[in-house]
Design a protein around this motif. Structure first.
Motif, mmCIF file in Angstrom:
data_model
loop_
_atom_site.group_PDB
_atom_site.id
_atom_site.type_symbol
_atom_site.label_atom_id
_atom_site.label_comp_id
_atom_site.label_asym_id
_atom_site.label_seq_id
_atom_site.Cartn_x
_atom_site.Cartn_y
_atom_site.Cartn_z
ATOM 1 N N SER A 123 0.232 8.778 -2.326
ATOM 2 C CA SER A 123 -1.152 8.374 -2.595
ATOM 3 C C SER A 123 -1.232 7.079 -3.388
ATOM 4 C CB SER A 123 -1.886 9.485 -3.359
ATOM 5 O OG SER A 123 -1.239 9.763 -4.594
ATOM 6 N N THR A 124 -0.121 6.662 -3.971
ATOM 7 C CA THR A 124 -0.074 5.403 -4.714
ATOM 8 C C THR A 124 1.238 4.694 -4.411
ATOM 9 O OG1 THR A 124 0.977 6.410 -6.668
ATOM 10 C CG2 THR A 124 -1.447 6.337 -6.625
ATOM 11 N N ASN A 125 1.285 3.417 -4.754
ATOM 12 C CA ASN A 125 2.517 2.642 -4.635
ATOM 13 C C ASN A 125 2.618 1.753 -5.866
ATOM 14 O OD1 ASN A 125 4.564 0.733 -3.997
ATOM 15 N ND2 ASN A 125 4.249 1.101 -1.823
ATOM 16 N N PRO A 126 3.586 2.011 -6.738
ATOM 17 C CA PRO A 126 3.655 1.257 -7.987
ATOM 18 C C PRO A 126 3.929 -0.225 -7.791
ATOM 19 C CG PRO A 126 5.646 2.559 -7.692
ATOM 20 C CD PRO A 126 4.680 2.994 -6.635
ATOM 21 N N GLN A 178 3.705 9.536 -10.264
ATOM 22 C CA GLN A 178 3.972 9.908 -8.873
ATOM 23 C C GLN A 178 4.780 11.190 -8.746
ATOM 24 O OE1 GLN A 178 5.647 5.782 -7.941
ATOM 25 N NE2 GLN A 178 4.840 6.421 -5.964
ATOM 26 N N GLU A 197 -2.078 -7.341 -1.674
ATOM 27 C CA GLU A 197 -1.530 -6.070 -1.209
ATOM 28 C C GLU A 197 -1.168 -6.185 0.266
ATOM 29 O OE1 GLU A 197 -2.582 -1.322 -1.568
ATOM 30 O OE2 GLU A 197 -4.225 -2.726 -1.136
ATOM 31 N N TRP A 242 2.348 -2.253 -5.812
ATOM 32 C CA TRP A 242 1.065 -2.954 -5.780
ATOM 33 C C TRP A 242 0.421 -2.960 -7.166
ATOM 34 C CZ3 TRP A 242 -1.891 -6.571 -4.839
ATOM 35 C CH2 TRP A 242 -3.280 -6.516 -5.025
ATOM 36 N N ALA A 243 0.408 -1.823 -7.840
ATOM 37 C CA ALA A 243 -0.168 -1.777 -9.178
ATOM 38 C C ALA A 243 0.554 -2.735 -10.114
ATOM 39 C CB ALA A 243 -0.118 -0.353 -9.719
ATOM 40 N N GLU A 264 0.844 -1.182 0.000
ATOM 41 C CA GLU A 264 0.000 0.000 0.000
ATOM 42 C C GLU A 264 0.892 1.250 0.000
ATOM 43 O OE1 GLU A 264 -2.198 0.048 3.680
ATOM 44 O OE2 GLU A 264 -0.391 0.158 4.917
ATOM 45 N N PRO A 265 0.328 2.436 -0.321
ATOM 46 C CA PRO A 265 1.127 3.670 -0.255
ATOM 47 C C PRO A 265 1.681 3.910 1.141
ATOM 48 C CG PRO A 265 -0.941 4.046 -1.419
ATOM 49 C CD PRO A 265 -1.047 2.679 -0.790
#
Length: 213
Positions: free
Chosen positions: A14-17, A172, A40, A19-20, A8-9
């Motif tokens: 606000s994001t975490n690459p 990001q 995740e 996980w994506a 998770e971020p």
């Protein structure tokens, strides 16, 4: 069965690459006919390993590739070694900041990845994805999970696993940033390449990929 994980971020992001990329890589592998799942993990000492262990018990994978964000790195980093040390420069998402604390009390000083990191490096380079073998996964939650994974896999000798750090993705970065990044599509493909090369490699390659410092 293949298990991929990302985080998770954290740190105000606000994001975490990671996980994506893990989620998208699992989808790519499923489209190729492989049984792959993505999970995740929380960016929290202790909790992250507990979630990972629950996923290992649920899915009983033959291959595990955990991923995390390494902002500032310019390449996909195939981590070679996890050390038994939590030493947090910043708080995790629950406000924890352990200093010089073992990941596992009484555990060995370190574990090596059981992924074929050299073969994965060669495969990534062949795919024209910037990559390197890294000698340190840090001492934050990424290394914590890497060590926890390898400690758990000592009881699962038929399961191989390891850790991969990914750079930022461009979305990001603020305008004008000079920090290195790679497109999310390339990050996802990199994790898929690591999985494919791991499944195809029984004995790792003997090619130089060390460090002088």
């Amino acid at each position: 069965m293949i298990l991929l994980t990302g985080f998770e971020p954290f740190g105000g992001g606000s994001t975490n690459p990671s996980w994506a990329a893990a989620r998208d890589a699992a989808a790519r592998l499923r489209n190729e006919g492989l049984d792959a799942q993505a999970v995740e993990l929380p960016c929290v000492f202790g909790d992250a390993i507990r979630v990972l262990e629950a996923a290992l018990e649920r899915y009983r994978p033959e291959l595990v590739v955990c991923a995390g964000q390494a902002g500032g790195r310019s390449r996909i980093s195939l981590e070679r070694i996890a050390i038994n040390c939590d030493d947090a420069r910043i708080q995790d998402n629950a406000g924890n900041s352990p200093v010089d604390r073992p990941v596992v009390d009484g555990g060995p000083a370190a574990y090596f990845s059981t992924l074929p990191v050299k073969a994965a490096l060669a495969a990534l380079q062949a795919a024209e994805i910037p990559a390197e073998v890294s000698q340190t996964a840090g001492t934050y939650v990424c290394n914590h999970v890497f060590y926890g994974l390898m400690h758990a896999l000592r009881l699962r000798p038929r399961t191989r696993g390891g850790f991969v750090h990914v750079p930022y993705e461009p979305a990001q970065l603020p305008p004008g940033s000079t920090d290195p990044s790679l497109p999310l599509d390339q990050l996802a493909e990199a994790l898929a390449v690591v999985v494919r090369s791991s499944l195809a490699t029984a004995v790792d390659l003997k090619i130089p990929a060390g460090a002088t410092h």
